[in-house]
Design a protein around this motif. Structure first.
Motif, PDB file in Angstrom:
ATOM      1  N   PHE A 241       0.645  -1.127   0.058  1.00  0.00           N
ATOM      2  CA  PHE A 241      -0.018   0.072  -0.004  1.00  0.00           C
ATOM      3  C   PHE A 241       0.924   1.306   0.023  1.00  0.00           C
ATOM      4  N   GLY A 242       2.000   1.226   0.629  1.00  0.00           N
ATOM      5  CA  GLY A 242       2.967   2.188   0.755  1.00  0.00           C
ATOM      6  C   GLY A 242       3.330   2.498  -0.539  1.00  0.00           C
TER       7      GLY A 242
ATOM      8  N   LEU B 218       0.725   4.584  -2.548  1.00  0.00           N
ATOM      9  CA  LEU B 218       0.569   5.838  -1.921  1.00  0.00           C
ATOM     10  C   LEU B 218       1.863   6.748  -2.663  1.00  0.00           C
ATOM     11  N   MET B 219       2.977   6.108  -2.604  1.00  0.00           N
ATOM     12  CA  MET B 219       4.150   7.035  -3.127  1.00  0.00           C
ATOM     13  C   MET B 219       3.946   7.155  -4.802  1.00  0.00           C
TER      14      MET B 219
ATOM     15  N   PHE C 162       2.175  15.347   0.485  1.00  0.00           N
ATOM     16  CA  PHE C 162       1.644  15.701   1.846  1.00  0.00           C
ATOM     17  C   PHE C 162       0.060  16.467   1.442  1.00  0.00           C
TER      18      PHE C 162
ATOM     19  N   TYR D 299      -2.636  14.523  -0.415  1.00  0.00           N
ATOM     20  CA  TYR D 299      -3.208  13.643   0.785  1.00  0.00           C
ATOM     21  C   TYR D 299      -4.065  14.563   1.616  1.00  0.00           C
TER      22      TYR D 299
END
Lengths: 154, 225
Positions: free
Chosen positions: B52-53, B56-57, B150, B153
Motif C-alpha cells: 500500500f505504501g 501511495l508513493m 502531503f 493527501y
C-alpha cells in the motif's frame, strides 16, 4: 524517532477524516430521527417541544466529539517529520471516536424518537428517556476517551 | 402452468427470492477475486509486492487533490439534492390543504441549498491550492517531494470530509424540514420551534467545513521547500 516515509501523513489525514465523517453520520442520524419524532408529537403537545430538544442536543454533542479529535489530529499534521507511528496512532484515534460516535448517534436517534413520542403521551416517561439517552451518549464518550489517550502517545 | 406461476411468486426458494441478496453476491465476488490475487502473490514468493505504501508513493498528488475537489462538491450536492427532495415533496403535499405554508417553508429548502454552497466553497478553495511542481525538483529534493505529496493527501482528506459530512447533513436537514412543513401545516405556531432542530442539523455541515479548512491550511503545493 521512527521511520518517516513520505506517505505517513496519508494515515493521519485519514484519521482526521474518519473522526469527522463517521461522527457526523451518527449526529445527523440522531438529529433527523429525533427531529421527525419531535415534529410529529408537536402537533399534539406543543408545550413539550423545548423539553424534547434534548436528544437533538445530545446528537450535536456527538458531532462535537468528532470535531475535537479531528481538530487535534489536523493540528499535528506536517509534511516532514511525521512518522509512521504518529500516522497510525492518529488513524486509530480517528477511527475510535468516529465509529463510536456513529453508533452512539444511531442509539440517540432511535431512543430520542421513541422517547419524545412516548413523553407526549405520558409525561412521566421524560426522566426515563433522559436516563437511557445518557447511557447512549456515554458510548460516544468512550470513543473520545480512547482517542485522546491514543493521541497523547509519544 | 400452475408450477411456473407459483415459482415466479416470492415464495422461499423460488427463482426471484434470491434476487434480494444481490449486494451480498457482488461483495463476495469482489472479496473472492481479491483473495485469489493476494494468495497468488503470497504463494509465489512475491508477497512484498502487495504494498500500500508503494501505491501511495507512486500515485501523483494531483490525483488525490483532484479526487478531493470532485468529491467535495459532488457529494455535497447529492446531500443537498436529497434534502430538497424530501423537504420539497412534503411542502407540496402539505400545501394541498394548507397553501399558506409554501413561502415560510422555503427556509428549509434554503438550509439544504446552503449545504451545497459549503461544498462549492471548499472545492474552489481546494482548486486554488493545486499548483504545478517540477518533477525533477521533486525527485531530487526530499522536502519538496514530501510537501507536495502531503498536500495531495490533505486535499483528498479535506474533500472527503466536506463531501460526506455535507451529504449526511443535507439528508438530515431534509428530513427535519419535511417534519417542519407537515407540523406547520397542522399548526402555524410550531414552525419556528421545529426550525431550531434544523439549525442543529445545519451546524453539522458547518463543523465539516471548519475541520476541512483546518486540514487544508497545512497544505502547500509547488516548488518551494
Amino acid at each position: 524517532m521512527g521511520e518517516d516515509p513520505i506517505y505517513s501523513p496519508f494515515f493521519g489525514v485519514m484519521g482526521a477524516t474518519s473522526a469527522m465523517v463517521f461522527s457526523a453520520m451518527g449526529a445527523a442520524y440522531g438529529t433527523a430521527k429525533s427531529g421527525t419524532g419531535i415534529a410529529a408529537m408537536a402537533v399534539m403537545r406543543p408545550e413539550a417541544i423545548m423539553k424534547s430538544m434534548l436528544p437533538v442536543i445530545m446528537a450535536g454533542i456527538i458531532a462535537i466529539y468528532g470535531v475535537v479529535v479531528a481538530v487535534l489530529i489536523a493540528g499535528e499534521l506536517t509534511a516532514t517529520g511525521y512518522t509512521l507511528f504518529k500516522g497510525f496512532v492518529h488513524l486509530g484515534a480517528g477511527l475510535s471516536v468516529g465509529l463510536s460516535g456513529l453508533a452512539a448517534g444511531y442509539a440517540v436517534g432511535a431512543v430520542g424518537d421513541a422517547g419524545v413520542r412516548g413523553t407526549a403521551q405520558q409525561p412521566r416517561l421524560f426522566v426515563g428517556m433522559v436516563l437511557i439517552l445518557i447511557f447512549a451518549e456515554v458510548l460516544g464518550l468512550y470513543g473520545l476517551i480512547v482517542a485522546i489517550y491514543l493521541y497523547a502517545k509519544k | 402452468m400452475m408450477s411456473v406461476a407459483s415459482n415466479t411468486a416470492s415464495t422461499p426458494y423460488s427463482y426471484n427470492s434470491y434476487a434480494k441478496y444481490v449486494y451480498g453476491y457482488i461483495a463476495s465476488l469482489i472479496a473472492f477475486i481479491l483473495t485469489v490475487i493476494v494468495f497468488y502473490y503470497v504463494l509465489t514468493g512475491r508477497g512484498e509486492r502487495i504494498d500500500f505504501g508503494w501505491f501511495l508513493m507512486e500515485t501523483s498528488p494531483y490525483m488525490w487533490a483532484s479526487i478531493g475537489v470532485g468529491l467535495a462538491v459532488s457529494l455535497s450536492v447529492v446531500g443537498a439534492a436529497l434534502g430538497i427532495y424530501t423537504t420539497g415533496v412534503s411542502i407540496i403535499g402539505g400545501g394541498v390543504k394548507a397553501p399558506r405554508i409554501k413561502t415560510k417553508n422555503l427556509i428549509s429548502v434554503i438550509f439544504c441549498e446552503a449545504v451545497a454552497i459549503y461544498g462549492l466553497i471548499i472545492a474552489i478553495v481546494l482548486t486554488g491550492q493545486i499548483v504545478i511542481y517540477t518533477p525533477e525538483l521533486a525527485d531530487s529534493d526530499y522536502t519538496v517531494k514530501s510537501r507536495n505529496w502531503f498536500s495531495g493527501y490533505a486535499m483528498f482528506g479535506a474533500g472527503i470530509i466536506t463531501g460526506v459530512v455535507n451529504l449526511v447533513c443535507g439528508i438530515c436537514v431534509g428530513q427535519v424540514g419535511s417534519g417542519a412543513a407537515l407540523s406547520d401545516a397542522a399548526d402555524p405556531t410550531l414552525f419556528v420551534k421545529v426550525l431550531i432542530i434544523e439549525i442543529f442539523g445545519s451546524a453539522i455541515g458547518l463543523f465539516g467545513l471548519i475541520v476541512s479548512v483546518l486540514v487544508i491550511s497545512k497544505a502547500k503545493m509547488g516548488d518551494k521547500a
